[in-house]
Structure formats: structure tokens, C-alpha cells
Scaffold this active site. Structure first.
Site, PDB file in Angstrom:
ATOM      1  N   ARG A   1       0.899  -1.164   0.000  1.00 48.28           N
ATOM      2  CA  ARG A   1       0.000   0.000   0.000  1.00 48.28           C
ATOM      3  C   ARG A   1       0.926   1.198   0.000  1.00 48.28           C
ATOM      4  O   ARG A   1       1.684   1.423   0.943  1.00 48.28           O
ATOM      5  CB  ARG A   1      -0.902  -0.020   1.241  1.00 48.28           C
ATOM      6  CG  ARG A   1      -1.728   1.255   1.466  1.00 48.28           C
ATOM      7  CD  ARG A   1      -2.732   1.499   0.354  1.00 48.28           C
ATOM      8  NE  ARG A   1      -3.610   2.637   0.641  1.00 48.28           N
ATOM      9  CZ  ARG A   1      -3.408   3.885   0.220  1.00 48.28           C
ATOM     10  NH1 ARG A   1      -2.351   4.169  -0.518  1.00 48.28           N
ATOM     11  NH2 ARG A   1      -4.267   4.842   0.521  1.00 48.28           N
TER      12      ARG A   1
ATOM     13  N   HIS B   1       1.857   7.030   1.874  1.00 44.47           N
ATOM     14  CA  HIS B   1       0.783   8.032   1.812  1.00 44.47           C
ATOM     15  C   HIS B   1       0.492   8.561   3.206  1.00 44.47           C
ATOM     16  O   HIS B   1       1.029   8.062   4.201  1.00 44.47           O
ATOM     17  CB  HIS B   1      -0.490   7.392   1.233  1.00 44.47           C
ATOM     18  CG  HIS B   1      -1.138   6.436   2.206  1.00 44.47           C
ATOM     19  ND1 HIS B   1      -0.657   5.163   2.432  1.00 44.47           N
ATOM     20  CD2 HIS B   1      -2.209   6.571   3.032  1.00 44.47           C
ATOM     21  CE1 HIS B   1      -1.410   4.562   3.341  1.00 44.47           C
ATOM     22  NE2 HIS B   1      -2.362   5.391   3.725  1.00 44.47           N
TER      23      HIS B   1
ATOM     24  N   HIS C   1      -2.981  10.843   5.441  1.00 36.38           N
ATOM     25  CA  HIS C   1      -4.338  11.397   5.365  1.00 36.38           C
ATOM     26  C   HIS C   1      -4.605  12.229   6.604  1.00 36.38           C
ATOM     27  O   HIS C   1      -3.836  12.186   7.573  1.00 36.38           O
ATOM     28  CB  HIS C   1      -5.392  10.294   5.205  1.00 36.38           C
ATOM     29  CG  HIS C   1      -5.000   8.980   5.797  1.00 36.38           C
ATOM     30  ND1 HIS C   1      -4.978   8.767   7.150  1.00 36.38           N
ATOM     31  CD2 HIS C   1      -4.550   7.833   5.220  1.00 36.38           C
ATOM     32  CE1 HIS C   1      -4.567   7.523   7.381  1.00 36.38           C
ATOM     33  NE2 HIS C   1      -4.287   6.929   6.237  1.00 36.38           N
TER      34      HIS C   1
ATOM     35  N   GLU D   1      -5.498   6.530  11.631  1.00 37.49           N
ATOM     36  CA  GLU D   1      -5.738   5.180  11.091  1.00 37.49           C
ATOM     37  C   GLU D   1      -5.457   4.141  12.168  1.00 37.49           C
ATOM     38  O   GLU D   1      -4.324   3.973  12.604  1.00 37.49           O
ATOM     39  CB  GLU D   1      -4.830   4.934   9.875  1.00 37.49           C
ATOM     40  CG  GLU D   1      -4.817   3.487   9.387  1.00 37.49           C
ATOM     41  CD  GLU D   1      -3.925   3.306   8.149  1.00 37.49           C
ATOM     42  OE1 GLU D   1      -3.962   4.185   7.257  1.00 37.49           O
ATOM     43  OE2 GLU D   1      -3.183   2.303   8.085  1.00 37.49           O
TER      44      GLU D   1
ATOM     45  N   HIS E   1       2.919   6.927   6.018  1.00 35.70           N
ATOM     46  CA  HIS E   1       3.122   5.510   6.357  1.00 35.70           C
ATOM     47  C   HIS E   1       2.955   4.616   5.136  1.00 35.70           C
ATOM     48  O   HIS E   1       2.524   5.077   4.066  1.00 35.70           O
ATOM     49  CB  HIS E   1       2.152   5.093   7.464  1.00 35.70           C
ATOM     50  CG  HIS E   1       0.716   5.398   7.140  1.00 35.70           C
ATOM     51  ND1 HIS E   1       0.154   6.623   7.374  1.00 35.70           N
ATOM     52  CD2 HIS E   1      -0.271   4.638   6.602  1.00 35.70           C
ATOM     53  CE1 HIS E   1      -1.111   6.619   7.004  1.00 35.70           C
ATOM     54  NE2 HIS E   1      -1.398   5.420   6.521  1.00 35.70           N
TER      55      HIS E   1
ATOM     56  N   GLU F   1     -10.496   6.139   1.225  1.00 37.26           N
ATOM     57  CA  GLU F   1      -9.189   5.502   1.003  1.00 37.26           C
ATOM     58  C   GLU F   1      -8.644   5.808  -0.393  1.00 37.26           C
ATOM     59  O   GLU F   1      -7.439   5.738  -0.628  1.00 37.26           O
ATOM     60  CB  GLU F   1      -9.322   3.976   1.197  1.00 37.26           C
ATOM     61  CG  GLU F   1      -8.035   3.161   1.043  1.00 37.26           C
ATOM     62  CD  GLU F   1      -7.013   3.364   2.168  1.00 37.26           C
ATOM     63  OE1 GLU F   1      -7.332   4.016   3.172  1.00 37.26           O
ATOM     64  OE2 GLU F   1      -5.877   2.874   2.028  1.00 37.26           O
TER      65      GLU F   1
HETATM   66 MN    MN Z   1      -3.381   4.988   5.565  1.00 38.10          MN
END
Ligand code: MN
Ligand code: MN
Length: 426
Positions: free
Chosen positions: A131, A134, A136, A140, A179, A202
Site C-alpha cells: 500500500r 501516503h 491522510h 488510522e 506511512h 481511502e
Molecule cells: Mn493509511
């Protein structure tokens, strides 16, 4: 007095019968003329336990598979009433975004309108699947459900974090902290993410490739004091989830990221897989993980296991809405919304449940095996108020005058909250 009651019963029977079948006034007069005996002979169709009364037949069309999975919607308990907004959404209904290194899907306020305060994401990563790096705006919270992953982050002081997590372990990335997550061998991983905002998306996170692609190359060159051509190979389209090589030894990566600034150690990870349950009863067990034992988290969690027949006792949460995720088994929950409104819905693995702040509820295991689910809260400290606790610690005479359950029942309620019924230890 008895006669009066009987008389009003007969009157009510006439009215509801008339409503239900549109019987004419003349016909009603005939029935009334028969007197009490005639009225009793007429059987009012009422909901039945077996659900085979004349007013309960369903000639279809019907989705039998969904009806079988949702018996408490198909034939609600007689105590259900009024209108409560749906508080269940199966992840199976969410669109699955499939990429080279895995897949993901989300349940947010867009899928489940009542879930305004929290949202969830399921994700699968292959061995080596990443993943993308990124961040946000939201915090999380995560639980690893299958396999293992390597997670990385960097905090605002430049300290590095690299850890491996296995099934049952948690992590928490604070708002704005960049992360990544990478599936490890032999078969990658599957995990659940929970965010402290129902509108989280997401698919709209800040991605490292996306940002660099949308920054002038000459600015990137100036920023790093390198030629602009250095950035020629930055992907033009986001990677999001992509297949990559497995990472090297953990200790080597931990040493590398700590150079010059130091390490965050295991600050963002929590080994819930090896944690002792907070509470064990004959009905099941619960692990409560909040900021008291996982200081970095603004999101608290209860991981609940109910044995067959077990009941998460009647309670509510005074400090947060509750976002639920069902991991295994079958259960049902009734949410009471005040002013006579109550609704029961059925849950199974992969379903999301949601309860607004201070709305009381219970969760009952209705299956043959263990029911395992998460209770998630947008609050750093876990809090609940249980019905039993309330009744045990209110003057018994006052409580008795409300409920008429008997003083001995009130005296026998355990003084400490049981959380899961039956209360006795096995
Ligand atoms: Mn995340
Ligand atoms: Mn609850």
C-alpha cells in the site's frame, strides 16, 4: 372492573378487525349482535411464533438467501417498533478495487449513512504487495486479521518507525503521519482499517507518486539539489497498491531509518495478539485497548468473543458512537432509539454495524460457534454504562417502583459490571 376491561377489549377487536379487513358497518353490527360469545369466536389474526398465521404469508417475490441471513428483519421480534435507520452494511456490497499487489474496499458514510463519525477499509496485500507511501487527515487504527505485514512511518521530528505485525496485532498512525504497509511471506496479509471520520475516502489519500507528479520538476530539482531528470521515472499515475520485492531483514531497515534522528521503536504498534483478555466470563471474553495501554491511540477498541449463547450485556457508550466489524460467527443486535423506536438486525463475518452515541444495545451470539467482533470508538478512553450496573447502584426501592422486578432480583445483580453474560467464570 373486569367487565369494563372485557367490554373495551371487544370494542378494540371490532375496530382493528374492521381496519384489517374492511368489514362493513352492517356486518360489524351483526357480529356485535352476537354478543361477547360471537366476538370471542372470531379469531383475530396476530403475529405468531411460527409465522404461519394468515396475515403472515408471503407469496413472494423474495430473496430467500438474504431472508435466511436476516431472520430478525424477516420476522422482527414483537418488541421492535417504529423507524430506526439501517445500522448494518456488509463489506460484500462494497465495490472492490483490485490492483496488482492486492485489493481494497471501504464502508463509509456514503455506503452506510448513519456512520457519520467512523469509516472502515478492508485490504488484502500479496506477499510483497505494497500500500503506497501516503498519509491522510484522519487517524488510522488497524488490526491484522490474516498473515503478516511490515509497516513504516516517520513522525514530525524525523524519527523512523519500521515494525512487523502478525494476525491479532494492531497499529495506529496518527493524523498526517506518512506511512506504508507491505505484505510479507508466505501469503501476504488481510487487515481492517478504521478511521475517525465517516467521510474518509481511502481512494483520496495523499500519495507520494501523485504529489511528486503534480509538482514542477524544476522545483523538485531545487528542493533536493539534483538534476530535474532524476525524477523522470516517477510514475505518472498513482501506484496505490502495487506488487514489489519483499523487504530485507527487519533490524537492517530499522537501523537504516533511525540514522541521524533516532527510532520511534514500536510506538505505533500494539501486540494485541499476546495480550491477556481484560475480562473473562462463562459467556466469553473481551480485550479492551485504549490510550491507557496504547498511549498513541485516539481511537479505542474492544475485541469481543461471545461463546455460543453468550450475550454482550445491555449497555451504551456515553462518549462516542460505536463502529462494529464482525470477524466470525453469527449474532444479532437491537438498538433502542428512544420514543418507542427499536430495531433488531442480524450480523455475520464481514458486516459493519453502527450505533449512535448513548443509544443502548446488546449483541447476542445466535450461531453454533464463537461470535467475534470489534467495538470501535472515536475516543481515546473506552467507556460504557451497563443496564445491570445502573440497576445495581440505584436505590433499590426507587428502581423497584419503576420496574416491579422484585427486591431480591435487584439485590442479586452483580455489583461489578459483567460485560458478557452469563457472568460466572467457567
Ligand atoms: Mn493509511
Ligand atoms: Mn457497545
Amino acid at each position: 372492573m373486569e367487565d369494563k376491561l372485557k367490554g373495551s377489549d371487544v370494542q378494540e377487536t371490532k375496530l382493528s378487525r374492521r381496519e384489517a379487513f374492511g368489514i362493513s358497518s352492517a356486518a360489524l353490527a351483526t357480529v356485535a349482535a352476537l354478543g361477547p360469545l360471537g366476538a370471542e369466536a372470531f379469531q383475530e389474526p396476530k403475529p405468531s411464533d411460527k409465522h404461519n398465521a394468515p396475515n403472515e404469508t408471503d407469496p413472494g417475490p423474495q430473496n430467500h438467501a438474504l431472508a435466511a441471513e436476516n431472520p430478525d428483519s424477516e420476522w422482527p421480534p414483537m418488541s421492535d417498533h417504529g423507524t430506526i435507520k439501517p445500522f448494518k452494511y456488509p463489506f460484500s456490497f462494497a465495490r472492490k478495487r483490485v490492483e496488482s499487489g492486492g485489493w481494497t474496499r471501504q464502508v463509509t458514510v456514503r455506503e452506510l449513512p448513519v456512520s457519520t463519525e467512523m469509516a472502515g477499509v478492508e485490504m488484502r496485500l500479496t506477499a510483497g504487495g505494497v500500500r503506497e507511501l501516503h498519509w491522510h487527515v484522519e487517524a488510522e487504527w488497524a488490526i491484522m486479521l490474516n498473515g503478516s505485514a511490515r509497516i513504516t512511518a516517520v513522525d514530525s521530528t524525523g524519527k523512523g518507525f519500521v515494525n512487523d505485525v502478525i494476525a491479532g496485532d494492531l497499529w495506529l498512525f496518527p493524523p498526517g503521519i506518512p506511512h506504508s504497509i507491505q505484505g510479507l511471506g508466505p501469503d501476504g496479509c488481510r487487515f481492517l482499517l478504521v478511521f475517525d471520520n465517516g467521510a474518509f475516502n481511502e481512494f483520496h489519500t495523499f500519495l507520494i507518486t501523485d504529489w511528486l507528479t503534480h509538482t514542477p520538476k524544476e522545483v523538485l530539482a531545487k528542493n533536493f539539489n539534483v538534476p530535474a531528470s532524476t525524477f523522470d521515472k516517477v510514475p505518472k499515475k498513482e501506484l496505490f497498491i502495487f506488487q514489489a520485492e519483499l523487504p530485507g531483514p527487519l533490524h537492517e531497515e530499522q537501523e537504516q531509518v533511525a540514522q541521524g534522528t533516532g527510532s520511534l521503536g514500536s510506538l505505533y504498534a500494539f501486540k494485541a495478539s499476546t495480550m491477556k483478555p481484560t475480562k473473562v466470563t462463562r459467556g466469553g471474553e473481551v480485550k479492551i485497548i485504549d490510550s491507557k495501554i496504547f498511549p498513541v491511540t485516539p481511537i479505542s477498541a474492544a475485541i469481543v468473543t461471545l461463546k455460543p449463547g453468550g450475550l454482550r450485556e445491555l449497555h451504551w457508550h456515553p462518549n462516542s458512537d460505536e463502529w462494529q466489524y464482525y470477524i466470525a460467527g453469527k449474532g444479532r443486535m437491537t438498538v433502542f432509539g428512544a420514543a418507542t423506536d427499536a430495531r433488531t438486525m442480524d450480523f455475520q463475518a464481514g458486516d459493519v454495524g453502527y450505533i449512535p452515541i448513548s443509544n443502548p444495545h446488546y449483541i447476542e451470539n445466535t450461531g453454533e460457534g464463537d461470535l467475534v467482533f470489534l467495538e470501535m470508538f472515536k475516543a481515546s478512553q473506552y467507556q460504557d454504562v451497563s443496564l445491570a450496573e445502573w440497576m445495581a447502584h440505584t436505590p433499590h426501592q426507587l428502581m423497584e417502583q419503576h420496574l416491579g422486578v422484585g427486591m431480591s432480583m435487584l439485590k442479586d445483580i452483580p455489583k461489578q459490571e459483567i460485560v458478557i453474560a452469563p457472568a460466572e467464570r467457567s
